[in-house]
Design an enzyme around this catalytic site. Structure first.
Site, PDB file in Angstrom:
ATOM      1  N   ASP A  13      -4.820  -8.503  -3.408  1.00  0.00           N
ATOM      2  CA  ASP A  13      -5.161  -8.246  -2.013  1.00  0.00           C
ATOM      3  C   ASP A  13      -6.478  -8.924  -1.625  1.00  0.00           C
ATOM      4  OD1 ASP A  13      -5.547  -7.188   0.517  1.00  0.00           O
ATOM      5  OD2 ASP A  13      -5.022  -5.147  -0.017  1.00  0.00           O
ATOM      6  N   HIS A  52       0.827  -1.217   0.000  1.00  0.00           N
ATOM      7  CA  HIS A  52       0.000   0.000   0.000  1.00  0.00           C
ATOM      8  C   HIS A  52       0.862   1.268   0.000  1.00  0.00           C
ATOM      9  CE1 HIS A  52      -3.285  -2.715   0.400  1.00  0.00           C
ATOM     10  NE2 HIS A  52      -2.945  -3.082   1.624  1.00  0.00           N
TER      11      HIS A  52
HETATM   12  C1  NGQ Z   1      -5.553  -7.703   5.887  1.00  0.00           C
HETATM   13  N1  NGQ Z   1      -6.146  -5.907   4.426  1.00  0.00           N
HETATM   14  O1  NGQ Z   1      -4.576  -8.111   6.530  1.00  0.00           O
HETATM   15  O2  NGQ Z   1      -6.334  -8.477   5.345  1.00  0.00           O
HETATM   16  C2  NGQ Z   1      -5.760  -6.226   5.765  1.00  0.00           C
HETATM   17  C3  NGQ Z   1      -6.802  -5.766   6.743  1.00  0.00           C
HETATM   18  C4  NGQ Z   1      -5.498  -4.943   8.736  1.00  0.00           C
HETATM   19  C5  NGQ Z   1      -5.778  -4.745   3.905  1.00  0.00           C
HETATM   20  N2  NGQ Z   1      -5.036  -3.985   4.651  1.00  0.00           N
HETATM   21  C6  NGQ Z   1      -6.429  -5.982   8.166  1.00  0.00           C
HETATM   22  N3  NGQ Z   1      -6.149  -4.370   2.715  1.00  0.00           N
HETATM   23  O3  NGQ Z   1      -4.775  -4.275   8.002  1.00  0.00           O
HETATM   24  O4  NGQ Z   1      -5.487  -4.815   9.945  1.00  0.00           O
HETATM   25 ZN    ZN Z   2      -3.134  -7.008   2.711  1.00  0.00          ZN
END
Ligand code: NGQ
Ligand code: ZN
Length: 460
Positions: free
Chosen positions: A327, A276
């Site tokens: 993702d 990101h």
């Molecule tokens: C994840 N996803 O690990 O799936 C994360 C969300 C977080 C994204 N950041 C959970 N797109 O970052 O705490």
């Molecule tokens: Zn992620």
């Protein structure tokens, strides 16, 4: 020599540029051992269209494929990344190891059909619903490796270390209990999954400290030591600065922003992929570019979650490297990811061709080559384009797709990314094996039937 196979492409995007009448020789391990432009086809297998290198997908949470499209109903407080995350935690409560393997297999087949030939799986769903390790603590990771082997996609498996709920050692919440490790059990997991991937020729291991929210500085140091003990070249991926709140919380915790902290406190370099990297100051953007790390951009998910805009013009001007990731898999299409990447910049700047490198140059060509190279670096596999010593991971484009009609060379990439195409990819090879022919993976229908049955169960 006798085991080598030979293919012939009338046009091919080689590491040095487009070439005509190319013979490609692939050995029994699936590596390219010779490239001969301007060669007659002879008895080589003739490819049905222009040849380009396959795209690595540098960021995947496979299980989230099964919740794509299920979180688009307005919630009471106004929805955000953080409310989506709560929905995601509730969704994963019911998933078994069998479910995860089934979803990942289906997803990886979809990826292959779309033109991804390898994936970095940022794998954090480790334990049972009560947060207890399975009898085999590496079971979930092994399921991911099995899914990749079944589908026939290259895999860089990134076991995720997750220990805190937020900066400063805040306790993890109940929704996070399936993710958690201490350093000792994590070392055992790494050792175990290192052995798993060694049994598959096109898999390798890396490490993913989830984020600075989930890992303390002391843990991060120890994790890097553990990884270096196993493989000092292995890649390291981390989520960083995706949401403004994360930046604010990081500032409150240590007075620095996440990427600023990573730049000053770790040896950020080419082994790293910062996923990101959305909310950066100009100095962080140029610092990240200078480090040689890869920015892991996930345009469809970043759009879905309302993350913000990556400062791509500054980053690319500074020579920054990037790749693309699916993702949460609200998109499973490398061409669409690149389109959205550029469209975000256009909508923001009210201009066109924002990320083009020089006057008159093809934007699609630039984006595809850059994301391919950045993805190869982030996965740390021999997949850096069509060149001797690299793996035969490639795509034959479908010149019968009306959007590609009568296009040539980089014009094909412009059309595949920015045109109205639905499926620009015809045939897909990974490691010298055909995985997709005429748009279809041989197990596509079977895996879809199983996936439908699972979705019926999950929604009942
Ligand atoms: C994840 N996803 O690990 O799936 C994360 C969300 C977080 C994204 N950041 C959970 N797109 O970052 O705490
Ligand atoms: Zn992620």
């Amino acid at each position: 020599m006798g085991m080598n196979r030979r293919y012939h492409a009338s046009r091919a995007l080689l590491a040095g540029g487009w070439a005509g009448e190319v013979e490609l020789e692939v050995d029994a391990q699936g590596l390219i051992v010779a490239l001969r432009p301007e060669s007659p086809a002879g008895d080589a297998e003739r490819l049905a269209g222009p040849l380009i290198p396959g795209m690595p997908n540098l960021h995947s949470h496979a299980f989230q494929r099964a919740m794509a499209g299920l979180t688009e109903k307005g919630g009471p407080e106004g929805d955000s990344f953080w409310s989506w995350r709560e929905q995601m935690y509730r969704f994963l409560e019911r998933l078994t190891p069998e479910d995860v393997e089934l979803i990942a297999t289906r997803l990886y087949i979809e990826m292959l059909e779309a033109g991804y030939t390898s994936v970095a799986e940022f794998h954090y769903l480790h334990h049972d619903p009560a947060g207890q390790p399975y009898a085999n603590p590496a079971e979930m990771g092994e399921r991911i490796a099995a899914a990749a082997a079944t589908a026939g996609i290259g895999l860089t498996l990134l076991p995720v270390f997750y220990a805190q709920g937020n900066f400063g050692g805040a306790p993890a919440t109940a929704g996070q209990r399936r993710f958690l490790h201490g350093l000792e059990d994590f070392q055992r997991l790494l050792d175990s999954l290192a052995a798993t991937v060694r049994t598959q020729p096109w898999q390798r291991l890396g490490l993913a400290p989830h984020s600075l929210r989930a890992v303390t500085p002391g843990q991060l140091r120890e994790l890097l030591r553990q990884l270096d003990g196993l493989d000092p070249q292995a890649p390291i991926h981390i989520h960083a600065a995706e949401q403004q709140k994360e930046v604010d919380d990081c500032l409150a915790w240590c007075g620095q922003r996440p990427v600023e902290w990573l730049l000053s406190e770790t040896g950020l370099g080419p082994r790293w992929c910062l996923v990101h990297a959305t909310h950066l100051l100009p100095s962080e953007t140029t610092g990240l570019a200078a480090s040689g790390a890869v920015a892991g951009l996930c345009p469809s998910t970043e759009g879905d979650l309302g993350d913000g805009f990556f400062d791509a013009p500054r980053y690319l001007a500074a020579g920054g490297r990037f790749g693309i990731g699916g993702d949460s898999h609200v998109g499973v299409d490398p061409f669409q990811e690149l389109r959205l990447f550029e469209y975000g910049q256009r909508l923001r700047q009210q201009r066109r061709n924002v990320l083009v490198s020089e006057l008159g140059a093809s934007l699609g060509g630039r984006l595809y080559r850059a994301a391919q190279a950045g993805g190869a670096q982030a996965l740390a596999q021999p997949i850096a384009g069509l060149a001797v010593g690299q793996r035969a991971d490639w795509l034959v484009l479908d010149v019968d797709d009306p959007a590609l009609a009568e296009q040539q060379d980089d014009g094909l990439l412009d059309a595949a990314i920015f045109g109205p195409t639905r499926r620009p990819v015809r045939d897909v090879m990974v490691a010298g094996q055909w995985r997709v022919r005429e748009g279809r993976h041989p197990q596509s229908a079977f895996s879809l039937a199983r996936y439908r049955a699972l979705m019926r169960r999950l929604r009942s």
